[in-house]
Design a protein around this motif. Structure first.
Motif, short mmCIF file in Angstrom:
data_model
loop_
_atom_site.label_atom_id
_atom_site.label_comp_id
_atom_site.label_asym_id
_atom_site.label_seq_id
_atom_site.Cartn_x
_atom_site.Cartn_y
_atom_site.Cartn_z
N GLY A 33 0.80 -1.22 0.00
CA GLY A 33 0.00 0.00 0.00
C GLY A 33 0.84 1.27 0.00
N THR A 34 2.11 1.17 -0.37
CA THR A 34 3.01 2.32 -0.33
C THR A 34 3.13 2.97 -1.71
OG1 THR A 34 4.29 1.33 1.45
CG2 THR A 34 5.34 3.11 0.23
N PHE A 35 2.91 4.28 -1.74
CA PHE A 35 3.09 5.08 -2.94
C PHE A 35 4.36 5.89 -2.79
CE2 PHE A 35 2.55 9.27 -4.96
CZ PHE A 35 2.38 8.89 -6.28
N THR A 36 5.19 5.93 -3.82
CA THR A 36 6.40 6.75 -3.84
C THR A 36 6.21 7.83 -4.90
OG1 THR A 36 7.74 4.86 -3.17
CG2 THR A 36 8.91 6.75 -4.11
N ALA A 37 6.26 9.10 -4.47
CA ALA A 37 6.04 10.23 -5.38
C ALA A 37 7.11 10.25 -6.47
CB ALA A 37 6.03 11.53 -4.61
N PRO A 38 6.71 10.19 -7.74
CA PRO A 38 7.69 10.22 -8.82
C PRO A 38 8.25 11.61 -9.07
CG PRO A 38 5.49 10.03 -9.72
CD PRO A 38 5.36 9.95 -8.23
N LYS A 39 7.49 12.65 -8.66
CA LYS A 39 7.98 14.02 -8.81
C LYS A 39 7.34 14.90 -7.75
CE LYS A 39 4.70 15.25 -12.47
NZ LYS A 39 4.59 15.82 -13.82
N ASN A 99 7.38 15.75 -2.03
CA ASN A 99 8.60 15.89 -2.80
C ASN A 99 8.86 14.57 -3.53
OD1 ASN A 99 9.66 18.58 -2.14
ND2 ASN A 99 9.76 17.77 -0.06
N ALA A 100 9.57 14.63 -4.63
CA ALA A 100 9.95 13.41 -5.33
C ALA A 100 10.66 12.48 -4.35
CB ALA A 100 10.86 13.74 -6.50
N GLY A 101 10.23 11.23 -4.30
CA GLY A 101 10.82 10.25 -3.40
C GLY A 101 10.10 10.09 -2.07
N ASP A 102 9.23 11.06 -1.69
CA ASP A 102 8.44 10.90 -0.47
C ASP A 102 7.50 9.71 -0.64
OD1 ASP A 102 9.55 13.12 0.74
OD2 ASP A 102 7.81 14.42 0.44
N THR A 103 7.20 9.04 0.45
CA THR A 103 6.26 7.92 0.41
C THR A 103 4.98 8.28 1.14
OG1 THR A 103 7.24 6.91 2.37
CG2 THR A 103 8.08 6.18 0.22
N LEU A 104 3.95 7.52 0.84
CA LEU A 104 2.62 7.77 1.37
C LEU A 104 1.89 6.44 1.45
CD1 LEU A 104 0.38 10.03 1.89
CD2 LEU A 104 -0.15 9.78 -0.55
N TYR A 105 1.12 6.23 2.53
CA TYR A 105 0.34 4.99 2.62
C TYR A 105 -0.95 5.24 3.41
CZ TYR A 105 2.37 4.65 7.30
OH TYR A 105 2.76 4.91 8.60
N PRO A 106 -1.99 4.41 3.17
CA PRO A 106 -3.24 4.52 3.90
C PRO A 106 -3.27 3.57 5.11
CG PRO A 106 -3.56 3.08 2.04
CD PRO A 106 -2.11 3.52 2.01
N GLN A 107 -3.98 3.99 6.14
CA GLN A 107 -4.15 3.14 7.32
C GLN A 107 -5.52 3.40 7.94
OE1 GLN A 107 -0.88 4.39 9.85
NE2 GLN A 107 -2.19 5.77 11.01
N VAL A 108 -5.97 2.44 8.74
CA VAL A 108 -7.22 2.60 9.49
C VAL A 108 -7.00 2.17 10.94
CG1 VAL A 108 -8.76 2.27 7.51
CG2 VAL A 108 -8.08 0.30 8.87
N SER A 109 -7.84 2.70 11.80
CA SER A 109 -7.90 2.24 13.19
C SER A 109 -9.35 2.35 13.64
CB SER A 109 -6.97 3.06 14.10
OG SER A 109 -7.35 4.41 14.10
N HIS A 110 -9.71 1.59 14.66
CA HIS A 110 -11.10 1.62 15.14
C HIS A 110 -11.17 1.09 16.56
CE1 HIS A 110 -12.08 -2.71 15.13
NE2 HIS A 110 -11.17 -2.77 14.15
N ASN A 111 -12.31 1.35 17.18
CA ASN A 111 -12.59 0.81 18.52
C ASN A 111 -14.01 0.23 18.57
OD1 ASN A 111 -14.16 3.12 18.56
ND2 ASN A 111 -13.57 3.73 20.62
N MET A 112 -14.39 -0.47 17.50
CA MET A 112 -15.76 -0.98 17.38
C MET A 112 -16.02 -2.25 18.17
SD MET A 112 -16.70 0.02 13.45
CE MET A 112 -15.15 -0.38 12.66
N GLY A 113 -15.01 -2.78 18.86
CA GLY A 113 -15.24 -3.90 19.76
C GLY A 113 -14.70 -5.24 19.33
N ILE A 114 -14.59 -5.49 18.02
CA ILE A 114 -14.06 -6.76 17.52
C ILE A 114 -13.19 -6.48 16.30
CG2 ILE A 114 -16.03 -8.11 18.37
CD1 ILE A 114 -16.99 -8.26 15.43
N ASP A 115 -12.41 -7.48 15.87
CA ASP A 115 -11.63 -7.34 14.64
C ASP A 115 -12.58 -7.08 13.47
OD1 ASP A 115 -9.47 -7.98 16.21
OD2 ASP A 115 -9.11 -9.95 15.29
#
Length: 142
Positions: A33-39, A99-115
């Motif tokens: 899930g990692t994106f690397t900025a090309p420019k 910036n060119a070369g920076d990385t970016l990724y998505p994540q989630v978190s929750h407290n809904m009680g179960i996986d």
């Protein structure tokens, strides 16, 4: 299958296991899930995740976040006032500078009680067939 990504209760989960449909510059690693900025530039980002229908405790939340290596973040929160059994969605979108070369990724978190499990193609724990149309990710440079 539906269990490719497990989002444990009270934990942060980096979203991987994406099926890449279009990436002409090979900037996105679907497995991690990692994106690397090309420019260098402004990037508009979006992810939509729909969790399988399952129990949700009252006064809980599902949080989505984009995390960049340069310290920039985008955050969205969906809260659930009442308990029940239903599908829980999150849409996290915005624009940030990379910036060119920076990385970016998505994540989630929750407290809904179960996986929780994002809906993927295959048979869900409840026996229903799920669809890949429930989870989407897009990254576009301005």
């Amino acid at each position: 299958s539906y269990n490719m990504v497990v989002c444990p209760n009270n934990a942060t989960t980096r979203l991987g296991s994406w099926d890449v449909q279009y990436d002409p510059l090979n900037s996105f690693d679907g497995t991690t899930g990692t994106f690397t900025a090309p420019k260098t530039g402004l990037y508009t980002v979006l992810f939509v995740v729909q969790m399988l229908a399952s129990p949700v405790q009252a006064d809980s939340y599902l949080e989505g976040m984009w995390v960049a290596s340069n310290g920039a973040t985008i955050k969205s929160v969906n809260s659930f006032a009442i308990a029940g059994t239903f599908m829980t969605p999150i849409i996290c979108t915005g624009t940030l500078f990379l910036n060119a070369g920076d990385t970016l990724y998505p994540q989630v978190s929750h407290n809904m009680g179960i996986d929780k499990y994002p809906r993927f193609q295959g048979t869900s724990p409840g026996g229903g067939v799920t669809s890949t149309a429930f989870n989407k990710l897009s990254i576009v440079i301005q």
